[in-house]
Design an enzyme around this catalytic site. Structure first.
Site, PDB file in Angstrom:
ATOM      1  N   LYS A 129       0.879  -1.179   0.000  1.00 46.36           N
ATOM      2  CA  LYS A 129       0.000   0.000   0.000  1.00 46.36           C
ATOM      3  C   LYS A 129       0.913   1.225   0.000  1.00 46.36           C
ATOM      4  CE  LYS A 129      -2.610   3.341   1.539  1.00 46.36           C
ATOM      5  NZ  LYS A 129      -1.773   4.487   1.118  1.00 46.36           N
TER       6      LYS A 129
ATOM      7  N   GLU B  80       9.141   1.387  11.420  1.00 47.33           N
ATOM      8  CA  GLU B  80      10.192   2.410  11.310  1.00 47.33           C
ATOM      9  C   GLU B  80       9.481   3.751  11.360  1.00 47.33           C
ATOM     10  OE1 GLU B  80      11.850   5.232  10.270  1.00 47.33           O
ATOM     11  OE2 GLU B  80      12.371   4.498   8.266  1.00 47.33           O
TER      12      GLU B  80
ATOM     13  N   CYS C 219      13.287  10.233   7.394  1.00 50.05           N
ATOM     14  CA  CYS C 219      13.154   9.688   8.749  1.00 50.05           C
ATOM     15  C   CYS C 219      14.441   9.854   9.529  1.00 50.05           C
ATOM     16  CB  CYS C 219      12.735   8.228   8.693  1.00 50.05           C
ATOM     17  SG  CYS C 219      13.604   7.280   7.450  1.00 50.05           S
TER      18      CYS C 219
ATOM     19  N   GLU D  95       9.577  15.460  15.684  1.00 58.08           N
ATOM     20  CA  GLU D  95       9.939  15.383  14.274  1.00 58.08           C
ATOM     21  C   GLU D  95       9.117  16.410  13.500  1.00 58.08           C
ATOM     22  OE1 GLU D  95      10.957  11.679  11.683  1.00 58.08           O
ATOM     23  OE2 GLU D  95       8.793  11.834  11.785  1.00 58.08           O
TER      24      GLU D  95
HETATM   25  P1  NDP Z   1       1.442   8.363   8.137  1.00 60.59           P
HETATM   26  O1  NDP Z   1       2.177   7.597   9.158  1.00 60.59           O
HETATM   27  O2  NDP Z   1       0.002   8.601   8.397  1.00 60.59           O
HETATM   28  O3  NDP Z   1       1.574   7.653   6.703  1.00 60.59           O
HETATM   29  C1  NDP Z   1       2.515   6.644   6.394  1.00 60.59           C
HETATM   30  C2  NDP Z   1       1.843   5.540   5.589  1.00 60.59           C
HETATM   31  O4  NDP Z   1       0.789   4.969   6.350  1.00 60.59           O
HETATM   32  C3  NDP Z   1       1.189   6.025   4.299  1.00 60.59           C
HETATM   33  O5  NDP Z   1       1.264   5.010   3.318  1.00 60.59           O
HETATM   34  C4  NDP Z   1      -0.265   6.199   4.717  1.00 60.59           C
HETATM   35  O6  NDP Z   1      -1.141   6.165   3.621  1.00 60.59           O
HETATM   36  C5  NDP Z   1      -0.435   4.996   5.619  1.00 60.59           C
HETATM   37  N1  NDP Z   1      -1.539   5.094   6.570  1.00 60.59           N
HETATM   38  C6  NDP Z   1      -2.156   6.200   7.047  1.00 60.59           C
HETATM   39  N2  NDP Z   1      -3.135   5.864   7.914  1.00 60.59           N
HETATM   40  C7  NDP Z   1      -3.131   4.509   7.995  1.00 60.59           C
HETATM   41  C8  NDP Z   1      -3.894   3.559   8.722  1.00 60.59           C
HETATM   42  N3  NDP Z   1      -4.876   3.917   9.569  1.00 60.59           N
HETATM   43  N4  NDP Z   1      -3.623   2.243   8.573  1.00 60.59           N
HETATM   44  C9  NDP Z   1      -2.622   1.839   7.746  1.00 60.59           C
HETATM   45  N5  NDP Z   1      -1.878   2.704   7.024  1.00 60.59           N
HETATM   46  C10 NDP Z   1      -2.125   4.022   7.147  1.00 60.59           C
HETATM   47  O7  NDP Z   1       2.237   9.722   7.942  1.00 60.59           O
HETATM   48  P2  NDP Z   1       1.728  11.108   7.323  1.00 60.59           P
HETATM   49  O8  NDP Z   1       1.729  10.989   5.859  1.00 60.59           O
HETATM   50  O9  NDP Z   1       0.445  11.499   7.961  1.00 60.59           O
HETATM   51  O10 NDP Z   1       2.885  12.113   7.804  1.00 60.59           O
HETATM   52  C11 NDP Z   1       2.828  12.697   9.098  1.00 60.59           C
HETATM   53  C12 NDP Z   1       4.176  12.668   9.763  1.00 60.59           C
HETATM   54  O11 NDP Z   1       4.623  11.315   9.880  1.00 60.59           O
HETATM   55  C13 NDP Z   1       5.299  13.359   9.007  1.00 60.59           C
HETATM   56  O12 NDP Z   1       5.307  14.720   9.227  1.00 60.59           O
HETATM   57  C14 NDP Z   1       6.500  12.667   9.593  1.00 60.59           C
HETATM   58  O13 NDP Z   1       6.830  13.255  10.821  1.00 60.59           O
HETATM   59  C15 NDP Z   1       6.027  11.252   9.836  1.00 60.59           C
HETATM   60  N6  NDP Z   1       6.461  10.365   8.723  1.00 60.59           N
HETATM   61  C16 NDP Z   1       7.577   9.620   8.915  1.00 60.59           C
HETATM   62  C17 NDP Z   1       8.064   8.860   7.887  1.00 60.59           C
HETATM   63  C18 NDP Z   1       9.302   8.063   8.057  1.00 60.59           C
HETATM   64  O14 NDP Z   1      10.050   7.874   7.085  1.00 60.59           O
HETATM   65  N7  NDP Z   1       9.558   7.504   9.222  1.00 60.59           N
HETATM   66  C19 NDP Z   1       7.429   8.834   6.576  1.00 60.59           C
HETATM   67  C20 NDP Z   1       6.216   9.617   6.481  1.00 60.59           C
HETATM   68  C21 NDP Z   1       5.781  10.358   7.538  1.00 60.59           C
HETATM   69  P3  NDP Z   1      -1.683   7.571   3.013  1.00 60.59           P
HETATM   70  O15 NDP Z   1      -0.502   8.467   2.902  1.00 60.59           O
HETATM   71  O16 NDP Z   1      -2.244   7.169   1.717  1.00 60.59           O
HETATM   72  O17 NDP Z   1      -2.679   8.087   3.993  1.00 60.59           O
END
Ligand code: NDP
Length: 491
Positions: free
Chosen positions: A185, A260, A294, A393
């Protein structure tokens, strides 16, 4: 005449499939805020279809057992497919980079580096596929005991938007090499490169169902994947809150999870460091991908006696940084989405209202479209270590600097957040290098260098709020297998 946005489908059983709902979601170019494509809005029924396809590819469930199933392919054969896939990705590097750059706002050079890293992940796991083996264990007289490393079965992969190709490579590459079939996904903000990469996988020889992509919303397709009882392992990269939700959903069917979850990674600069060598790395570690990394080095801790000098030198470099459209290939592009832009702006407003010192700021170039999501890089100095800007973060190009008095103080500050992903250490003192590498609470410690996002071969993952489990390197292969112990009594 305006071109109609291109439409994309789900990818299941090596075919482009429309979602059960028939719905789609707009894809926005972060450089100009315009819709340029539509992706399929997959949800529960589509995830179920993808999981069933993966199960068939893994063990032939629901079909006549047949040769050619991924789960039964020889390890060397899996390696050959991954090798071909690596070559195809490498040959399509420019196309993939162009797609990624438009979709996520990454400058072209950074998107190109991601495509190269993706090929390298496939290459690494191609070579490792037939070198993953168990052990024999000395036990009692008359016994032979051995361990087998077996694939979990169907693995789920929830990929964020910041490094779609790299995170796909490290997670799906390892899972496939170990013999699992995958359901992915991708993030709704960054699907397009991965849809192309999946097609290349089919061309490389992945059998139908070995790799399936369900695009859609996290709360719909992502949640459905985490909850699906047919998933045997989930790897998730993203925010701590969503990670917790994914782990809770997976726990309802006792599914193991690798999380992660990002970090607030510090770089420690001691007075005896080669400061000229450290400077470009300190800047690059927060500017790369506009800070949406990250393992971004988002804090710099500087020994008090060189503090003002280092801040001055950093400020000069920050002031020279330029943000602009992805295709212009400047130091940084726009942030990935309006939502992420707003999140970073909120942090900066808080910094301003809290009286934090803006030591330097880069520029957004004049011809950047005003509808794009641009944030110039910011250097904040003397940030109190307990301040939210030094603790949370931000996921934007904002570097929080603080000073320390001595080694113990430096370690206390470095370890003083709930996160523990990466730490960087700049010192020429060999004993200190080793002492602090042990004391720093992090999954990776870099000494006199820093690897934000790099290192295909290097096990990667965090402690505390940064998550658990390890990806990358050989270690990831263990996570994508279950260990079976076989004890044979023969006399
Ligand atoms: P999320 O953790 O919400 O998104 C990461 C992934 O999870 C995306 O593929 C998202 O899909 C999916 N997702 C969202 N909600 C669900 C759920 N209920 N069940 C399963 N999967 C889900 O991060 P955000 O995009 O909201 O970003 C917010 C913050 O998260 C950032 O500002 C950053 O601080 C952190 N982040 C950290 C990352 C890292 O590399 N460790 C990467 C991205 C974000 P979709 O985007 O389609 O909703």
């Amino acid at each position: 005449m305006l071109q109609a946005p291109e439409r994309h489908s789900l990818f299941i059983d090596n075919e482009a499939i429309a979602p059960a709902s028939g719905d789609s979601l707009p894809v926005i170019d972060p450089s100009d805020g315009r819709v340029f494509a539509q992706i399929a809005r997959g949800a529960g029924a589509d995830v179920d279809r993808a999981v069933r396809a993966a199960r068939r590819a893994f063990d032939g469930a629901g079909t006549e057992p047949a040769a050619g199933l991924w789960g039964r392919a020889d390890a060397a054969q899996r390696g050959r497919v991954l090798h071909r896939w690596a070559d195809l990705v490498a040959s399509q590097r420019e196309t993939l980079a162009t797609v990624e750059s438009r979709d996520t706002g990454k400058p072209l050079a950074q998107a190109r580096a991601d495509a190269v890293a993706l090929a390298r992940y496939f290459e690494f796991y191609a070579g490792a596929a037939d070198k993953l083996h168990g052990q024999t264990i000395p036990y009692r007289h008359g016994y032979t005991v051995l361990t087998l490393r077996e694939p979990h079965g169907v693995t789920g992969h929830i990929i964020p938007w910041n490094y779609p190709m790299q995170i796909f490579g490290r997670s799906v590459g390892a899972a496939l090499a170990a013999g699992n079939a995958c359901v992915v996904k991708p993030a709704e903000d960054a699907c397009l490169s991965l849809l192309r990469v999946a097609q290349l996988g089919a061309e490389a020889g992945l059998p139908p169902g070995a790799l399936n992509l369900v695009t859609g919303l996290g709360a719909e397709a992502g949640q459905a994947l985490a909850e699906h009882p047919g998933i045997d392992h989930i790897s998730f990269t993203g925010s701590p809150d969503t990670g917790r939700r994914v782990a809770q959903a997976a726990a309802t069917h006792h599914c193991p999870v690798t999380l992660e979850l990002g970090g607030k990674s510090p770089q420690l600069v001691f007075a005896d460091a080669d400061i000229e060598a450290a400077l470009p790395v300190l800047v690059g570690a927060i500017v790369q991908n506009a800070g949406q990394t990250c393992s971004a080095g988002s804090r710099v801790l500087i020994e008090a006696c060189v503090h003002d000098r280092v801040i001055g030198l950093l400020a000069e470099r920050f002031a020279a940084l330029r943000a602009g459209p992805a295709h212009a290939d400047l130091d940084l592009g726009p942030l990935v989405s309006r939502r992420q832009y707003q999140r970073v702006r909120d942090f900066l407003s808080e910094a301003q209202s809290g009286g934090l010192r803006f030591a330097a700021q880069g520029v957004v170039v004049g011809d950047a479209p005003p509808e794009g999501f641009y944030q110039a890089p910011v250097l904040l100095a003397d940030v109190p270590p307990v301040h939210r800007l030094a603790q949370e973060e931000i996921f934007g190009p904002v570097l929080a600097a603080s000073r320390f008095d001595d080694e113990a103080h430096a370690v206390a500050l470095a370890n003083g957040t709930p996160y523990g992903l990466v730490a960087g250490l700049w010192t020429r003192d060999g004993a200190r290098q080793l002492r602090l590498a042990r004391q720093l609470r992090a999954g990776q410690v870099f000494v006199n260098n820093y690897g934000a996002g790099g290192g295909v071969e290097l096990p990667f993952g965090g402690v505390g709020r940064s998550g658990y489990g390890r990806e990358k390197g050989f270690e990831a292969l263990y996570a994508f297998t279950a260990l079976k112990t076989v004890a044979l009594r023969h006399d």
